[in-house]
Scaffold this motif. Structure first.
Motif, PDB file in Angstrom:
ATOM      1  N   LYS A  27      15.289  13.726  41.326  1.00 26.83           N
ATOM      2  CA  LYS A  27      14.316  12.871  41.992  1.00 26.83           C
ATOM      3  C   LYS A  27      14.858  11.449  42.124  1.00 26.83           C
ATOM      4  O   LYS A  27      14.741  10.809  43.167  1.00 26.83           O
ATOM      5  CB  LYS A  27      13.001  12.875  41.195  1.00 26.83           C
ATOM      6  CG  LYS A  27      11.798  12.557  42.057  1.00 26.83           C
ATOM      7  CD  LYS A  27      10.497  12.666  41.318  1.00 26.83           C
ATOM      8  CE  LYS A  27       9.421  11.929  42.101  1.00 26.83           C
ATOM      9  NZ  LYS A  27       8.161  11.882  41.340  1.00 26.83           N
ATOM     10  N   LYS A  28      15.468  10.980  41.062  1.00 27.22           N
ATOM     11  CA  LYS A  28      16.043   9.637  41.059  1.00 27.22           C
ATOM     12  C   LYS A  28      17.134   9.540  42.134  1.00 27.22           C
ATOM     13  O   LYS A  28      17.188   8.583  42.902  1.00 27.22           O
ATOM     14  CB  LYS A  28      16.645   9.351  39.667  1.00 27.22           C
ATOM     15  CG  LYS A  28      16.963   7.872  39.450  1.00 27.22           C
ATOM     16  CD  LYS A  28      17.647   7.639  38.115  1.00 27.22           C
ATOM     17  CE  LYS A  28      18.549   6.425  38.208  1.00 27.22           C
ATOM     18  NZ  LYS A  28      19.618   6.424  37.219  1.00 27.22           N
ATOM     19  N   LEU A  29      17.969  10.562  42.187  1.00 30.47           N
ATOM     20  CA  LEU A  29      19.063  10.590  43.160  1.00 30.47           C
ATOM     21  C   LEU A  29      18.528  10.542  44.588  1.00 30.47           C
ATOM     22  O   LEU A  29      19.004   9.797  45.432  1.00 30.47           O
ATOM     23  CB  LEU A  29      19.885  11.865  42.952  1.00 30.47           C
ATOM     24  CG  LEU A  29      21.074  12.063  43.896  1.00 30.47           C
ATOM     25  CD1 LEU A  29      22.130  10.987  43.676  1.00 30.47           C
ATOM     26  CD2 LEU A  29      21.706  13.433  43.703  1.00 30.47           C
TER      27      LEU A  29
ATOM     28  N   LEU B 117      25.114  12.609  41.157  1.00 29.02           N
ATOM     29  CA  LEU B 117      24.495  13.788  40.567  1.00 29.02           C
ATOM     30  C   LEU B 117      25.064  14.017  39.171  1.00 29.02           C
ATOM     31  O   LEU B 117      24.331  14.254  38.203  1.00 29.02           O
ATOM     32  CB  LEU B 117      24.776  14.987  41.472  1.00 29.02           C
ATOM     33  CG  LEU B 117      24.027  16.271  41.164  1.00 29.02           C
ATOM     34  CD1 LEU B 117      22.526  16.056  41.259  1.00 29.02           C
ATOM     35  CD2 LEU B 117      24.447  17.380  42.136  1.00 29.02           C
ATOM     36  N   LYS B 118      26.358  13.901  39.062  1.00 33.92           N
ATOM     37  CA  LYS B 118      27.032  14.082  37.780  1.00 33.92           C
ATOM     38  C   LYS B 118      26.538  13.044  36.774  1.00 33.92           C
ATOM     39  O   LYS B 118      26.228  13.365  35.619  1.00 33.92           O
ATOM     40  CB  LYS B 118      28.542  13.916  38.006  1.00 33.92           C
ATOM     41  CG  LYS B 118      29.385  14.565  36.935  1.00 33.92           C
ATOM     42  CD  LYS B 118      30.851  14.541  37.327  1.00 33.92           C
ATOM     43  CE  LYS B 118      31.721  14.833  36.109  1.00 33.92           C
ATOM     44  NZ  LYS B 118      33.156  14.712  36.438  1.00 33.92           N
ATOM     45  N   LYS B 119      26.444  11.792  37.258  1.00 34.66           N
ATOM     46  CA  LYS B 119      26.005  10.710  36.392  1.00 34.66           C
ATOM     47  C   LYS B 119      24.561  10.924  35.938  1.00 34.66           C
ATOM     48  O   LYS B 119      24.227  10.708  34.764  1.00 34.66           O
ATOM     49  CB  LYS B 119      26.117   9.401  37.177  1.00 34.66           C
ATOM     50  CG  LYS B 119      26.409   8.212  36.308  1.00 34.66           C
ATOM     51  CD  LYS B 119      26.622   6.979  37.151  1.00 34.66           C
ATOM     52  CE  LYS B 119      25.844   5.835  36.564  1.00 34.66           C
ATOM     53  NZ  LYS B 119      25.980   4.610  37.368  1.00 34.66           N
TER      54      LYS B 119
ATOM     55  N   LEU C 244      14.437  22.767  37.125  1.00 41.02           N
ATOM     56  CA  LEU C 244      13.272  22.206  36.443  1.00 41.02           C
ATOM     57  C   LEU C 244      13.722  21.150  35.438  1.00 41.02           C
ATOM     58  O   LEU C 244      13.154  20.068  35.338  1.00 41.02           O
ATOM     59  CB  LEU C 244      12.528  23.346  35.733  1.00 41.02           C
ATOM     60  CG  LEU C 244      11.088  23.052  35.343  1.00 41.02           C
ATOM     61  CD1 LEU C 244      10.236  22.858  36.578  1.00 41.02           C
ATOM     62  CD2 LEU C 244      10.523  24.182  34.485  1.00 41.02           C
ATOM     63  N   MET C 245      14.790  21.470  34.739  1.00 49.73           N
ATOM     64  CA  MET C 245      15.288  20.535  33.725  1.00 49.73           C
ATOM     65  C   MET C 245      15.932  19.314  34.371  1.00 49.73           C
ATOM     66  O   MET C 245      15.903  18.225  33.825  1.00 49.73           O
ATOM     67  CB  MET C 245      16.292  21.257  32.830  1.00 49.73           C
ATOM     68  CG  MET C 245      15.595  22.247  31.921  1.00 49.73           C
ATOM     69  SD  MET C 245      16.755  23.017  30.801  1.00 49.73           S
ATOM     70  CE  MET C 245      15.610  23.789  29.653  1.00 49.73           C
ATOM     71  N   LEU C 246      16.526  19.521  35.521  1.00 49.72           N
ATOM     72  CA  LEU C 246      17.209  18.406  36.194  1.00 49.72           C
ATOM     73  C   LEU C 246      16.267  17.608  37.086  1.00 49.72           C
ATOM     74  O   LEU C 246      16.673  16.632  37.700  1.00 49.72           O
ATOM     75  CB  LEU C 246      18.357  18.937  37.056  1.00 49.72           C
ATOM     76  CG  LEU C 246      19.694  19.112  36.372  1.00 49.72           C
ATOM     77  CD1 LEU C 246      20.728  19.574  37.381  1.00 49.72           C
ATOM     78  CD2 LEU C 246      20.153  17.799  35.744  1.00 49.72           C
TER      79      LEU C 246
ATOM     80  N   ARG D 155      18.256  17.631  28.003  1.00 45.66           N
ATOM     81  CA  ARG D 155      17.574  18.332  29.073  1.00 45.66           C
ATOM     82  C   ARG D 155      18.439  18.387  30.333  1.00 45.66           C
ATOM     83  O   ARG D 155      18.604  19.441  30.948  1.00 45.66           O
ATOM     84  CB  ARG D 155      16.247  17.600  29.358  1.00 45.66           C
ATOM     85  CG  ARG D 155      15.459  18.207  30.478  1.00 45.66           C
ATOM     86  CD  ARG D 155      14.163  17.424  30.682  1.00 45.66           C
ATOM     87  NE  ARG D 155      13.635  17.770  31.995  1.00 45.66           N
ATOM     88  CZ  ARG D 155      12.368  17.723  32.332  1.00 45.66           C
ATOM     89  NH1 ARG D 155      11.467  17.323  31.466  1.00 45.66           N
ATOM     90  NH2 ARG D 155      11.977  18.057  33.538  1.00 45.66           N
ATOM     91  N   GLY D 156      19.003  17.226  30.683  1.00 43.23           N
ATOM     92  CA  GLY D 156      19.864  17.146  31.863  1.00 43.23           C
ATOM     93  C   GLY D 156      21.080  18.051  31.715  1.00 43.23           C
ATOM     94  O   GLY D 156      21.459  18.762  32.641  1.00 43.23           O
ATOM     95  N   LYS D 157      21.676  18.019  30.536  1.00 39.96           N
ATOM     96  CA  LYS D 157      22.903  18.806  30.325  1.00 39.96           C
ATOM     97  C   LYS D 157      22.613  20.300  30.363  1.00 39.96           C
ATOM     98  O   LYS D 157      23.391  21.076  30.904  1.00 39.96           O
ATOM     99  CB  LYS D 157      23.572  18.389  29.019  1.00 39.96           C
ATOM    100  CG  LYS D 157      24.296  17.052  29.166  1.00 39.96           C
ATOM    101  CD  LYS D 157      25.076  16.658  27.944  1.00 39.96           C
ATOM    102  CE  LYS D 157      25.435  15.186  27.978  1.00 39.96           C
ATOM    103  NZ  LYS D 157      24.283  14.289  27.653  1.00 39.96           N
ATOM    104  N   LEU D 158      21.488  20.685  29.775  1.00 37.06           N
ATOM    105  CA  LEU D 158      21.093  22.103  29.807  1.00 37.06           C
ATOM    106  C   LEU D 158      20.850  22.547  31.247  1.00 37.06           C
ATOM    107  O   LEU D 158      21.289  23.617  31.663  1.00 37.06           O
ATOM    108  CB  LEU D 158      19.812  22.308  28.992  1.00 37.06           C
ATOM    109  CG  LEU D 158      20.007  22.667  27.522  1.00 37.06           C
ATOM    110  CD1 LEU D 158      18.657  22.702  26.820  1.00 37.06           C
ATOM    111  CD2 LEU D 158      20.705  24.025  27.395  1.00 37.06           C
ATOM    112  N   GLY D 159      20.144  21.688  31.972  1.00 37.45           N
ATOM    113  CA  GLY D 159      19.866  21.991  33.376  1.00 37.45           C
ATOM    114  C   GLY D 159      21.144  22.162  34.167  1.00 37.45           C
ATOM    115  O   GLY D 159      21.300  23.099  34.951  1.00 37.45           O
TER     116      GLY D 159
END
Lengths: 345, 345
Positions: free
Chosen positions: A273-275, B250-252, A266-268, B260-264
């Protein structure tokens, strides 16, 4: 006005999504008119508004599984063959289909006809380039399988056709060209690729940078990558298959990851989506038959209305940018030089 | 005891990680002994414990960028050529290198020698299969580029070599075989692939299921996929390149996704780690030269000690499973039949 001949019967969601897409394109692009070929009682009831859409009734349909050349020859009253014939007869400027790729290729080559001096029209598409050093986020990849066998002179011609496509459609100035080969050095590959490399290296017709290995393809090392149709097809499909498998496994891993996995996903979500958008090969427009007398574009079989309308935008640009006449003029001017290359191998 | 001839000088981290890996393998597998070839003052000081490790001093090194056949011919006292010679002379049972792939291939073919009746040894590797319907999580993919040009009879032989490898090393009973081609139907492809398909279809030497397209490769539609070296190389490298680009993006995307991204990502960590492991083509063991008189295995140039030790385990299994003698016996028994296939094209 630009008139596009449309095969309304080809594609997984034909004719409904094709007709819907044509109407979407009609509303979006005032300079487009359409000549729609298909089975009358299946197509006509779908048309909401006939503005700039002319319907032509045909009685046959080329199926996805039909043998391409045979289907083109036998089904003279199919929507695809009639649409191609309209382009040949000057009744339309370009040909659109979401149907049988091989039959569309045959129709393009044998009905629409090759540009004089082009031996082997080829199938090309734009591919996303990721973090390319030249800053270009797409490149042209061809041949994707129009020709199972290619000679060095054919690969050389693909370099010309691809360069014109990249400059006219992607706006790249003096596009760079590489040859897909199984090694970076010029002595790599089979005889065909070694000879093609030598022809390209001496080229003044396009900006050749050398070989590229399949591993580096997505990094966008050139604006045009030329491949023989057999390995080009294998490379494209390997990339597509790998992207699908990875995204599918990622989804599965998230699903099996319990609450923690789902919260993480959910957080990612924006990042994922962008990927996915970046890697959607079908998002980059239809595959184009280069080297024939008019724009011929094949959109993905599973294309829905918006993808169909986007492809109409691509065709419009091909016509407006004068892609086919410019390519034909260049080849006519250089026909003696190109003949020499051909006789060399 | 099984004796492995080791080229200690090949690979990005040679000789340090090669020597470390050999010692790790020595401690792990009591039935292995090693004949280590390399530059004395670079290798000997690295050896912690000489138990079951015999060192042989050589004066030359084949570099990654060397022209393969030339390097093999000119550098007679290189660690790779001397190791190959030891296998030929019966002083060792198998050959290991992390160095120049082309030179190792040449050493395998010209020094270790072809199995009688095998025309073209080929390069094979195990590839992860994802959610395969047959439940097998790996398949053998070959030729990966040993031969830039292949005739139908060569592709047919790859089917035999690959089947033996799959049955002996992966334990698959009567392994299924498919031909990588640009379409599922038997009339697809160039002349070489059409003829190869016909030969394979009539085969009683292995369990042929038909063509496979590159898009379905990772789905594990067969236990062995046979490709000509040129398109096999293109497909493998396309898959590797795509996997690397996706995982990198994905990493980027995670890094650019803020808190948010890092938590995810933190929450998804176990899932992502599993995915990465599944898609690590280098995790599946070294690439093997099939069709020569002894196991010859090339591990990845960037292999570190544990990968080197794992590859030694793979070589041990090849010897214990009797892969080469079983393959050779089968080909000797069927040599008349195989000759007929050859003269047919």
């Amino acid at each position: 006005m630009i008139k596009i001949a449309v095969d309304a019967m080809g594609g997984d969601y034909a004719p409904a999504e094709i007709v819907k897409g044509v109407e979407e394109a009609r509303d979006r692009y005032p300079e487009l008119t359409f000549l729609l070929f298909g089975i009358e009682d299946q197509v006509v009831p779908l048309i909401q508004n006939q503005e700039r859409i002319n319907f032509v009734a045909t009685t046959e349909v080329i199926a996805m599984g039909d043998e391409p050349v045979k289907a083109m020859r036998d089904k003279q009253d199919s929507s695809m063959v009639r649409a191609a014939q309209a382009v040949k007869d000057g009744e339309a400027d370009a040909l659109f289909s979401a149907g049988n790729t091989g039959a569309l290729l045959s129709s393009a080559i044998f009905i629409v006809g090759r540009i004089k001096g082009v031996d082997r029209p080829a199938l090309a598409t734009a591919i996303p380039a990721v973090d390319a050093k030249n800053g270009h986020n797409q490149f042209i990849f061809m041949d994707l399988g129009a020709n199972a066998e290619s000679k060095p002179a054919h690969l050389y011609q693909y370099g010309i056709l691809g360069s014109f496509y990249a400059s006219h459609m992607l706006g790249y100035d003096n596009p760079t060209v590489r040859l897909l080969n199984n090694g970076a050095e010029e002595d790599k590959g089979d005889e065909v690729h070694k000879e093609a490399h030598q022809l390209m290296k001496q080229s003044s017709d396009f900006n050749f940078l050398g070989n590229v290995e399949a591993r580096e393809l997505l990094e966008g090392t050139a604006d045009v990558v030329v491949a023989d149709g057999f390995s080009g097809n294998a490379a494209l499909k390997s990339m597509e298959g790998t992207a699908l498998v990875i995204l599918g496994q990622l989804k599965k891993a998230i699903m099996n990851g319990g609450l923690r996995g789902k919260l993480g996903a959910l957080m990612l979500k924006p990042a994922l989506k962008k990927l996915k958008g970046q890697l959607d090969f079908n998002n980059q427009g239809g595959a184009v038959v280069l080297g024939v007398n008019a724009p011929v574009v094949k959109t993905h079989g599973s294309a829905k209305a918006t993808a169909v309308a986007n492809t109409m935008g691509q065709i419009k640009m091909m016509v407006e940018q004068n892609l086919v006449p410019d390519t034909a003029a260049f080849i006519a001017e250089n026909k003696d030089k190109l003949k020499v290359k051909k006789s060399a191998n």
